[in-house]
Motif scaffolding. Structure first.
Motif, PDB file in Angstrom:
ATOM      1  N   UNK A   1      24.425  98.243 -27.440  1.00  0.00           N
ATOM      2  CA  UNK A   1      25.101  97.122 -28.088  1.00  0.00           C
ATOM      3  C   UNK A   1      24.026  96.221 -28.683  1.00  0.00           C
TER       4      UNK A   1
ATOM      5  N   UNK B   1      31.802  87.086 -23.690  1.00  0.00           N
ATOM      6  CA  UNK B   1      32.413  88.403 -23.645  1.00  0.00           C
ATOM      7  C   UNK B   1      33.641  88.464 -22.750  1.00  0.00           C
TER       8      UNK B   1
ATOM      9  N   UNK C   1      17.872  93.152 -14.074  1.00  0.00           N
ATOM     10  CA  UNK C   1      18.072  92.626 -15.432  1.00  0.00           C
ATOM     11  C   UNK C   1      18.342  91.131 -15.359  1.00  0.00           C
TER      12      UNK C   1
ATOM     13  N   UNK D   1      16.920  98.562 -10.376  1.00  0.00           N
ATOM     14  CA  UNK D   1      16.960  98.074 -11.746  1.00  0.00           C
ATOM     15  C   UNK D   1      17.301  96.582 -11.735  1.00  0.00           C
TER      16      UNK D   1
ATOM     17  N   UNK E   1      26.411  97.680 -21.445  1.00  0.00           N
ATOM     18  CA  UNK E   1      26.579  97.730 -22.906  1.00  0.00           C
ATOM     19  C   UNK E   1      25.244  97.536 -23.626  1.00  0.00           C
ATOM     20  N   UNK E   2      24.475  96.562 -23.152  1.00  0.00           N
ATOM     21  CA  UNK E   2      23.211  96.268 -23.828  1.00  0.00           C
ATOM     22  C   UNK E   2      22.150  97.309 -23.470  1.00  0.00           C
ATOM     23  N   UNK E   3      22.067  97.646 -22.192  1.00  0.00           N
ATOM     24  CA  UNK E   3      20.988  98.524 -21.744  1.00  0.00           C
ATOM     25  C   UNK E   3      21.202  99.976 -22.137  1.00  0.00           C
TER      26      UNK E   3
ATOM     27  N   UNK F   1      19.960  88.016 -17.975  1.00  0.00           N
ATOM     28  CA  UNK F   1      20.587  87.763 -19.268  1.00  0.00           C
ATOM     29  C   UNK F   1      21.163  86.351 -19.280  1.00  0.00           C
TER      30      UNK F   1
END
Lengths: 452, 100
Positions: free
Chosen positions: A19, B97, B87, B85, A13-15, B89
């Motif tokens: 979002x 969420x 990430x 990739x 959603x963010x990437x 967070x």
């Protein structure tokens, strides 16, 4: 713990689906900034904004870094200036707009809303001066946004104000003719205006609001579009459920960020605005959500129904995600700020009439629509009157942000840049309504207003 | 109140994800960056998702001095080097969420 699918969904959603938090808006009361000397009043306004919002941008950036969620805009809304400036000796309120502009620049926000007046039942001296000052104020400043509420379900429509706003919009366009009438993009005419809306250009800090508060506007058309695309061919129940669940997740981000910002800044958390707000970027479009539902082009037959479903599901999902929901809360359909809407208008499928119909079932109204520069003020007033009537009768907010682009004709293009986007000029009807809008007085409140 | 306590507890937890072609040493290289920055790994799970390798790692940044944005940058560089990739967070984002 979280399942891998849950984690990946959020990351995606963010990437990939853009979002983000569209705006954190700090509402600041300026009710204690009135003064009989307008220069003193302007100084008080500047001082209060720069003190209260000194850390707004920094707090926003910290939250972005901590949570890894982009916050696109940090903004400020203030008490309608007509209320603050009224006790001053000024005959023109441009100086107040300039004070707001300087303060906005000082604290680093891109827009400040509240050069506003509430005239749904009539004008006071301050309201008149403010409205007369709008063209000069918006062309002499960069970041100031203005709004005027001309109608409500409870009070009817002030048609004198509607007519006057038609003229003001024309004047705003003429004063910024070299920028395609950019000043009009910072001016909204409302019916049933919300007092806690975090979105520009219509944001102001209502009179029932506390001293200072944080309101948040979420985004996410890209996320909804991808979710909708995944349930291609399913029935409407599944479609609505999918949008609802997605809206819940998007709104939760708004709630998280809003609470974090309020805590950091030491001010109460106001509301999350559930609106699906598009940007001109590809993949961030409300029109594309509607098209993903199965419409060939946004604006064709079926668009109103699709939008009604979308808007309702967004609200249902969002309402559960936040303890305090407010503002406009619905889907936005700003033409120039939505790549899909622009495409549909260029094809001639999305017309002014269809947009008007769509505003019956979603939040706001005729938004960021460029029309021929030679459209008379009376016709613009009539367009406003139609939109206000929809809001008044249906107990909802409606608004008009329309740009009669000087020197431009149907088929031409206007370019506002940045989030304001670009738009094709779309046609308006040639038959006049001058006699109607110039009757003067108020359209009485509808029978729906008698609820007590 | 309970909500607040939970928030405090998870205040400095992050979730790191790695997606891409599986190869030798991914977990080792990621854990090295985390260890170098005093970030404690709490849980690792991995799976093969549609032929792709997917790893989710939960870690505690409580004792770390690095900012999440700087860590993200480091991990993203490593990702480019390894052809995957990566990430990172904040955990709150996932909690808000996916949990009511």
């Amino acid at each position: 713990m979280y399942s891998i699918n849950e984690v990946l969904e959020t990351i995606r959603m963010v990437q990939e689906e853009k979002l983000d938090i569209r705006t954190i808006t700090m509402g600041i009361s300026l009710r204690d900034c009135a003064d009989s000397d307008y220069r003193k009043s302007c100084q008080k306004i500047y001082d209060k904004i720069t003190t209260r919002a000194a850390n707004l941008v920094q707090a926003g950036e910290e939250i972005e870094r901590e949570y890894g969620i982009p916050i696109i805009n940090k903004r400020i809304s203030v008490t309608p200036i007509s209320l603050v400036a009224e006790s001053s000796d000024a005959e023109n309120y441009t100086a107040f707009a300039k004070a707001m502009d300087r303060a906005a620049k000082e604290v680093g926000v891109n827009f400040i809303g509240g050069f506003s007046a509430l005239v749904h039942k009539g004008f006071t001296k301050g309201d008149r001066i403010l409205i007369n000052s709008i063209p000069e104020a918006l062309s002499a400043t960069e970041r100031v946004c203005s709004s005027v509420n001309v109608g409500s379900t409870k009070d009817g429509i002030n048609m004198d104000a509607v007519y006057r706003m038609g003229q003001v919009i024309k004047e705003c366009a003429e004063r910024t003719a070299d920028q395609d009438g950019l000043a009009c993009a910072k001016l909204v005419v409302f019916c049933n205006v919300p007092e806690d809306n975090p979105f520009m250009a219509g944001a102001f800090h209502g009179i029932g609001e506390p001293e200072c508060t944080i309101n948040v506007g979420v985004s996410g058309p890209g996320v909804v579009k991808n979710a909708v695309a995944k349930v291609k061919g399913s029935d409407f129940g599944t479609l609505a459920e999918t949008v609802k669940k997605t809206a819940f997740k998007i709104t939760r981000m708004g709630e998280l960020v809003g609470r974090a910002a309020a805590k950091k800044l030491g001010v109460p958390f106001g509301i999350v605005d559930l609106s699906l707000a598009p940007t001109p970027a590809v993949g961030d479009s409300v029109a594309e959500v509607l098209e993903a539902m199965g419409l060939e082009t946004c604006g064709t037959h079926g668009t109103t129904a699709a939008l009604a479903l979308l808007n309702d599901a967004v609200k249902k999902g969002g309402a559960m995600a936040s303890s305090y929901v407010g503002g406009l809360s619905g889907a936005f359909i700003p033409l120039s700020e939505d790549a899909g809407m622009i495409r549909a208008a260029e094809k001639g499928v999305l017309t002014l009439e269809k947009l008007e119909a769509m505003t019956c079932v979603c939040s706001v109204g005729l938004d960021m629509i460029a029309i021929p520069g030679d459209t008379p003020a009376e016709t613009i007033a009539a367009i406003i009157a139609d939109e206000m009537a929809i809001g008044m009768v249906n107990f909802k907010t409606t608004a008009v942000r329309i740009i009669p682009a000087p020197g431009k004709k149907v088929g031409d293009h206007v370019e506002f840049g940045g989030l304001l986007g670009h738009a094709p000029i779309i046609p308006v009807k040639a038959a006049g309504a001058a006699e109607f809008v110039s009757r003067g007085g108020r359209i009485p409140a509808p029978i729906q207003s008698l609820k007590n | 109140m309970l909500d607040q306590i939970r928030t405090e507890q998870s205040r400095n937890r992050i979730i790191v994800t790695v997606i891409g072609q599986d190869r030798v040493g991914i977990i080792a290289r990621v854990s090295t960056i985390l260890a170098d920055n005093h970030i404690n790994i709490l849980d690792i799970s991995q799976t093969i998702l549609q032929e792709f390798f997917a790893m989710v790692l939960i870690a505690d940044m409580e004792k770390s001095a690095i900012e999440l944005s700087a860590l993200k940058e480091k991990l993203s560089q490593l990702g480019q080097e390894l052809g995957v990739k990566i990430e990172a967070q904040h955990e709150d984002v996932f909690r808000y969420m996916h949990r009511i």
